[in-house]
Design an enzyme around this catalytic site. Sequence first.
Site, PDB file in Angstrom:
ATOM      1  N   GLU A 191       0.841  -1.191   0.000  1.00  0.00           N
ATOM      2  CA  GLU A 191       0.000   0.000   0.000  1.00  0.00           C
ATOM      3  C   GLU A 191       0.885   1.255   0.000  1.00  0.00           C
ATOM      4  O   GLU A 191       2.075   1.189   0.324  1.00  0.00           O
ATOM      5  CB  GLU A 191      -0.869   0.026   1.261  1.00  0.00           C
ATOM      6  CG  GLU A 191      -1.417  -1.320   1.637  1.00  0.00           C
ATOM      7  CD  GLU A 191      -2.928  -1.324   1.727  1.00  0.00           C
ATOM      8  OE1 GLU A 191      -3.543  -0.256   1.597  1.00  0.00           O
ATOM      9  OE2 GLU A 191      -3.493  -2.414   1.901  1.00  0.00           O
ATOM     10  N   ASP A 202       0.420  -6.462  10.696  1.00  0.00           N
ATOM     11  CA  ASP A 202      -0.479  -7.382  10.020  1.00  0.00           C
ATOM     12  C   ASP A 202      -0.124  -8.829  10.377  1.00  0.00           C
ATOM     13  O   ASP A 202      -1.002  -9.636  10.699  1.00  0.00           O
ATOM     14  CB  ASP A 202      -0.375  -7.144   8.506  1.00  0.00           C
ATOM     15  CG  ASP A 202      -1.186  -8.130   7.712  1.00  0.00           C
ATOM     16  OD1 ASP A 202      -2.409  -7.927   7.597  1.00  0.00           O
ATOM     17  OD2 ASP A 202      -0.611  -9.126   7.217  1.00  0.00           O
ATOM     18  N   LYS A 206      -2.280 -11.966  12.611  1.00  0.00           N
ATOM     19  CA  LYS A 206      -2.496 -13.353  12.176  1.00  0.00           C
ATOM     20  C   LYS A 206      -1.895 -14.337  13.160  1.00  0.00           C
ATOM     21  O   LYS A 206      -2.458 -15.404  13.410  1.00  0.00           O
ATOM     22  CB  LYS A 206      -1.908 -13.535  10.787  1.00  0.00           C
ATOM     23  CG  LYS A 206      -2.697 -12.738   9.741  1.00  0.00           C
ATOM     24  CD  LYS A 206      -1.905 -12.533   8.476  1.00  0.00           C
ATOM     25  CE  LYS A 206      -2.690 -11.754   7.439  1.00  0.00           C
ATOM     26  NZ  LYS A 206      -1.815 -11.335   6.314  1.00  0.00           N
ATOM     27  N   GLY A 303      -5.426 -11.797  -2.284  1.00  0.00           N
ATOM     28  CA  GLY A 303      -6.009 -11.844  -3.621  1.00  0.00           C
ATOM     29  C   GLY A 303      -7.498 -12.105  -3.532  1.00  0.00           C
ATOM     30  O   GLY A 303      -7.965 -12.805  -2.639  1.00  0.00           O
TER      31      GLY A 303
END
Lengths: 433, 433
Positions: A191, A202, A206, A303
């Site tokens: 980004e 991020d 997770k 994706g």
Amino acid sequence: MENKVSVGLLGLGVVGSGVIKLIENHQEKLAHQLGCSVQVKSVLVRDLEKNRDVNTNEIVLTTNPDDVLNDPEIDIVVEVMGGIDEAKQHILKAFSAKKHVVSANKDLVALHGPELQDAANRNKCDFYYEASVAGGIPILRGIVDGLSSDHIQKLMGIVNGTTNYILTQMDSEGVSYEDALKEAQELGFAESDPSSDVDGLDAARKMAILGRLAFSTAVDLEDVEVTGIRGIELEDLQYGDKLGYTMKLIGYANFDNHELEVNVQPTLLSKSHPLASVKNEFNAVYVYGEAVGETMFYGPGAGSLPTATAIVSDVISAIKNLRLGVTGNQFIEPHFKKELKTPDKRRGQYYVRLYAKDEAGVFSTISTLFHEREISFKRILQTPDKKHELAEIIFITHETSLENFRNALEKLKDLDVVLEVKSYYKVEGDAVT
Amino acid sequence: MENKVSVGLLGLGVVGSGVIKLIENHQEKLAHQLGCSVQVKSVLVRDLEKNRDVNTNEIVLTTNPDDVLNDPEIDIVVEVMGGIDEAKQHILKAFSAKKHVVSANKDLVALHGPELQDAANRNKCDFYYEASVAGGIPILRGIVDGLSSDHIQKLMGIVNGTTNYILTQMDSEGVSYEDALKEAQELGFAESDPSSDVDGLDAARKMAILGRLAFSTAVDLEDVEVTGIRGIELEDLQYGDKLGYTMKLIGYANFDNHELEVNVQPTLLSKSHPLASVKNEFNAVYVYGEAVGETMFYGPGAGSLPTATAIVSDVISAIKNLRLGVTGNQFIEPHFKKELKTPDKRRGQYYVRLYAKDEAGVFSTISTLFHEREISFKRILQTPDKKHELAEIIFITHETSLENFRNALEKLKDLDVVLEVKSYYKVEGDAVT
């Protein structure tokens, strides 16, 4: 039994569009698996007028969340809107209305997963979030079902595609961090504000989710110690390479005797480790189980369509449960108590690169300092830099406690002969010789 | 609801012992997941007097199968005895007695899986066999649940540890097939009669099972075309290496428009393929889904405890279903009709190594023969062998149909200038340059 199940979507970005396409394209397989058809009935959007790259002719688009959350025909709500507070309120409302929820929202699940799971349980609803970790890889199922019989001791994950892409490019093309980041941004892998990726946040989210499911304990986001890859130097990748290691941003978690360690940090990984061959934007999670030993799950971490497959697989699980009348039977509440592992119990090997005066006895001074803390060296590289009259010294320690290593590092900086400690990284595995 | 579920075992070899250990060691996790305890009540053995490496004090050992199959207290039967006919009869009897069955028997499932599944369905029983393919890797769940929403187009598997060990040793140590096999036998990775491994039959059985689940079609064992690695030459591994490929015994399956191709053959795999880094006795299955793209599941393909984890995970699934009252709801019957793909529709790249006369125009004669069949070359290596006045020629074709390749190969053997076609192999992926 009904022969059609209706799904409502919250959000219609790239992932939401993927979900609609996948459900539309797989009607035959869905009917075969479920004995009923599946239909996306309505979608909450921000802008009714926006052009969509998916056919929404037979779908109601709405800007009013209640059109989805209060529609009695809708059994399953798919949350792909992102963000925290609004998404959370919608999901809680869905549970109150006895709807099952599938979410792809790692930020939300990492922060409020236990509270949401609780609400699901109270309402006998299903709550699935396979897509929140490692996109298309069915890793949560792998842990919860596939390895349900085993005691998982350790997890290591490459769970952020952006940073893996940057590190792979630095390694294979010999470019700097800044250039690799710029390229990743141009290709859409990073980004314009890359902070949440490159600073490891991020990946941390997770790892919190993975840790909870793998260890059945309440891993909070703040339990995860995070170091990102911002400003990482090409030299360290190159020295690592020379010594048989490859640099990866590794999410690491272990749990034994109720003691938990979870962190995300750039790590020099032995080239013989299964994770070392995971390149570019791909993700993989390595799971070490007491009985099964080494396993790894590999695939696309993001994706539109890969993420949508994880979501629709969750929708299928919820519909199966619905048709069998067994929703709300997830046995995944935190069960074991946890304490964070103190630095004296955290073990690791470490790589250090430093500049020292180029004079006799320097290395012996350094190694004595480490030996006094019971740390011995596994590999050493020393390069005199004649121009600047200093020596660049690189070494990798044998396994030691983090406490001893930190202590040695502090003292190292105080040594007269040491000009600068340039970098240090955790090391995993044995180098390929 | 009962607070104890009893399991009966058929067989007590290394895997059976692993199952007993795992269930014993994981009572707390099992109770947490299932809300009940799990106990191995009785075990069918051949010899009551044999020394066991597992504690059987609280377990009834018996030589009479009916003590397991007719015991009303036993809900789940675990078949780890191996063999075909006897095991099949026992399993059918278990289903008739409404017992759920978990089997690790790939030979049996490959040959009679559909018939057994049918019997399970008629009796509303569960039939699980995760351990029959790739030991500890939860690949069947990955396909059936994790990728349930996707259309799986292609599978490639390294599903036999013995042959992967032999090929890895040849590659890394530069030893011959015979020496690598001998070493594998000494280490217990290969049996004294290694036929079923090295001739590819074991891999073929696993590919039949994988193909059935991935494509929801009736893959029979005889649909699988098999070439093993017996007598494979080190030269071909070395030339492959030079060209950017690594030799693996690959199980390959694809299914499109109801046309099926399944085979097992030594294949030169691009070093950049995720399967290329799977070494020694490890297994991995690469799954290509239309939406998800590339995924891979990696882990131990055999061994007492890894195989036992797959079995006990199946037992847990069956107990969950039992407690929820939803056994016998597997939606995995063959659904789609199938035809075998004819050679004109089977596509591939091929590696060929041959000896030719060392004279002008030889290569042009060969390449003309291939070009006439619309096959062009991607890589060529030509080494003159002055001593014997011949040339060794190696080439890799671009993608072509198997029919055209076979045809060219036949004609090649007839050419005057070609002395001997030494070997040819399928090639997968693009070489790393």
